[in-house]
Design a protein around this motif. Sequence first.
Motif, PDB file in Angstrom:
ATOM      1  N   ALA A 148     103.710  89.844  60.897  1.00 10.55           N
ATOM      2  CA  ALA A 148     102.721  89.563  59.859  1.00 10.55           C
ATOM      3  C   ALA A 148     101.759  88.449  60.274  1.00 10.55           C
ATOM      4  N   TYR A 149     102.144  87.677  61.284  1.00  7.31           N
ATOM      5  CA  TYR A 149     101.320  86.541  61.714  1.00  7.31           C
ATOM      6  C   TYR A 149     100.538  86.830  62.987  1.00  7.31           C
ATOM      7  N   ILE A 150     100.526  88.085  63.440  1.00 13.96           N
ATOM      8  CA  ILE A 150      99.735  88.437  64.618  1.00 13.96           C
ATOM      9  C   ILE A 150      98.260  88.159  64.343  1.00 13.96           C
ATOM     10  N   GLY A 151      97.607  87.465  65.253  1.00 14.26           N
ATOM     11  CA  GLY A 151      96.212  87.086  65.071  1.00 14.26           C
ATOM     12  C   GLY A 151      96.028  85.596  64.878  1.00 14.26           C
ATOM     13  N   GLU A 152      97.137  84.866  64.640  1.00 12.50           N
ATOM     14  CA  GLU A 152      97.075  83.414  64.500  1.00 12.50           C
ATOM     15  C   GLU A 152      97.465  82.785  65.839  1.00 12.50           C
ATOM     16  N   ASP A 153      96.547  82.074  66.455  1.00 18.54           N
ATOM     17  CA  ASP A 153      96.766  81.539  67.798  1.00 18.54           C
ATOM     18  C   ASP A 153      97.940  80.574  67.879  1.00 18.54           C
ATOM     19  N   LEU A 154      98.200  79.851  66.795  1.00 11.99           N
ATOM     20  CA  LEU A 154      99.244  78.829  66.814  1.00 11.99           C
ATOM     21  C   LEU A 154     100.646  79.401  66.641  1.00 11.99           C
ATOM     22  N   ILE A 155     100.744  80.704  66.343  1.00  9.83           N
ATOM     23  CA  ILE A 155     102.040  81.314  66.054  1.00  9.83           C
ATOM     24  C   ILE A 155     102.399  82.321  67.134  1.00  9.83           C
ATOM     25  N   THR A 156     103.564  82.111  67.746  1.00  7.63           N
ATOM     26  CA  THR A 156     104.106  83.089  68.687  1.00  7.63           C
ATOM     27  C   THR A 156     104.737  84.225  67.886  1.00  7.63           C
ATOM     28  N   THR A 157     104.385  85.461  68.228  1.00 12.78           N
ATOM     29  CA  THR A 157     104.878  86.624  67.484  1.00 12.78           C
ATOM     30  C   THR A 157     105.497  87.646  68.439  1.00 12.78           C
ATOM     31  N   PRO A 158     106.252  88.616  67.912  1.00 11.43           N
ATOM     32  CA  PRO A 158     106.811  89.668  68.780  1.00 11.43           C
ATOM     33  C   PRO A 158     105.698  90.515  69.400  1.00 11.43           C
ATOM     34  N   ILE A 159     106.042  91.212  70.436  1.00 14.36           N
ATOM     35  CA  ILE A 159     105.094  92.112  71.087  1.00 14.36           C
ATOM     36  C   ILE A 159     104.922  93.353  70.215  1.00 14.36           C
ATOM     37  N   LYS A 160     103.694  93.654  69.870  1.00 12.58           N
ATOM     38  CA  LYS A 160     103.418  94.799  69.008  1.00 12.58           C
ATOM     39  C   LYS A 160     103.377  96.085  69.823  1.00 12.58           C
ATOM     40  N   LYS A 161     103.966  97.154  69.289  1.00 12.80           N
ATOM     41  CA  LYS A 161     103.973  98.443  69.987  1.00 12.80           C
ATOM     42  C   LYS A 161     102.558  99.002  70.063  1.00 12.80           C
ATOM     43  N   PRO A 162     102.084  99.328  71.239  1.00 17.45           N
ATOM     44  CA  PRO A 162     100.734  99.887  71.372  1.00 17.45           C
ATOM     45  C   PRO A 162     100.632 101.243  70.665  1.00 17.45           C
ATOM     46  N   LYS A 163      99.439 101.563  70.229  1.00 18.06           N
ATOM     47  CA  LYS A 163      99.216 102.834  69.549  1.00 18.06           C
ATOM     48  C   LYS A 163      99.498 104.003  70.495  1.00 18.06           C
ATOM     49  N   ASN A 164     100.319 104.950  70.009  1.00 16.77           N
ATOM     50  CA  ASN A 164     100.682 106.166  70.757  1.00 16.77           C
ATOM     51  C   ASN A 164     101.434 105.870  72.055  1.00 16.77           C
ATOM     52  N   ARG A 165     102.016 104.691  72.147  1.00 15.44           N
ATOM     53  CA  ARG A 165     102.806 104.334  73.327  1.00 15.44           C
ATOM     54  C   ARG A 165     104.074 103.625  72.887  1.00 15.44           C
ATOM     55  N   GLN A 166     105.007 103.469  73.801  1.00 19.88           N
ATOM     56  CA  GLN A 166     106.262 102.793  73.524  1.00 19.88           C
ATOM     57  C   GLN A 166     106.326 101.471  74.275  1.00 19.88           C
ATOM     58  N   LEU A 167     107.095 100.564  73.754  1.00 15.44           N
ATOM     59  CA  LEU A 167     107.329  99.307  74.471  1.00 15.44           C
ATOM     60  C   LEU A 167     108.212  99.571  75.682  1.00 15.44           C
ATOM     61  N   THR A 168     107.995  98.820  76.729  1.00 20.07           N
ATOM     62  CA  THR A 168     108.843  98.938  77.922  1.00 20.07           C
ATOM     63  C   THR A 168     110.207  98.301  77.638  1.00 20.07           C
TER      64      THR A 168
END
Length: 307
Positions: free
Chosen positions: A216-236
């Motif tokens: 929910a905090y993706i986009g805030e530079d001061l907050i480390t967030t999980p890696i978001k799954k790319p559209k139509n792709r899977q996380l490695t």
Amino acid sequence: MSEILNYIEENPKETQRLIGLEYEQLQQLIENGERLHHEKQAIVEAKKVRLIARGGGRKPKLSVKEQIILTLVYLRHMTTFQLLGIQFGVSESTANDTFKYWLSNLRELLPSSLLEQVKKNASDYEIVKEVLSEYELIVDSYEQVRERPGDNEEQEKYYSAKKTNHTFKSQMIILPEGKDIVDVVAGEPGPKSDITLFREYRDKFDPKQRFKGDKAYIGEDLITTPIKKPKNRQLTPEQKAQNKAFSAKRIFVEHRIRSVKIFRVVQERFRLNPHKYEPVILAICGLVRFRIGTLILPTQISVIPPN
């Protein structure tokens, strides 16, 4: 003596289940509560123009100890004031008035967060902000259903599509591993996004303060967030492992929110006056800090008479 107080005295190990504090902690809270109450009463007495001798008039039906336990029972179990009055042998209105009085006292005795604890001293506040900047704090928020507002504008303001109900939103920021509650914001409109709420209160902290948060905090530079799954792709696999390790460190904020929610007044629909929401949540956060041992009650309390 009320049946609940009698039960606690006979079964001290059950105290935490009943009111959310251990027996020894309850005794410390009562000791400090009695001291605060008597100092406040002394101030009131000093201002009175007496028509009858000191000590006259109707005596309170409940001792200070019973009044404190009544307040904690309500916060822990959110029973009705009618039933609470029956349990303690007083009227519904007396139970309600007792709760209001001791809610205010709990707010004085138990600061809800580390920042609130030091805010009265500007130099201490700045020192704490600087020390906190050495840590990566953890932030999260949650919603709680409230009674439907009567005003149409209020209904729209507090209606949360996520919960399909009218809600309050609260934000909690904690130390790594949940060692203390650093800051609490309570009673914001439920539809407000987590990142917006964070940005509105960001200036409480040092400009270089770092945080951990969920997606929910993706986009805030001061907050480390999980890696978001790319559209139509899977996380490695490596990215999934990174997210898992990240979640293991961030989960402590969920644990701390859960420790607040053991008090049912935070779990269920909030039925008190909406203006009481913030002091109720902050008082419970103070109780949680006391319960986990990060808040030590003072041995002496001073009440400054109002001008």
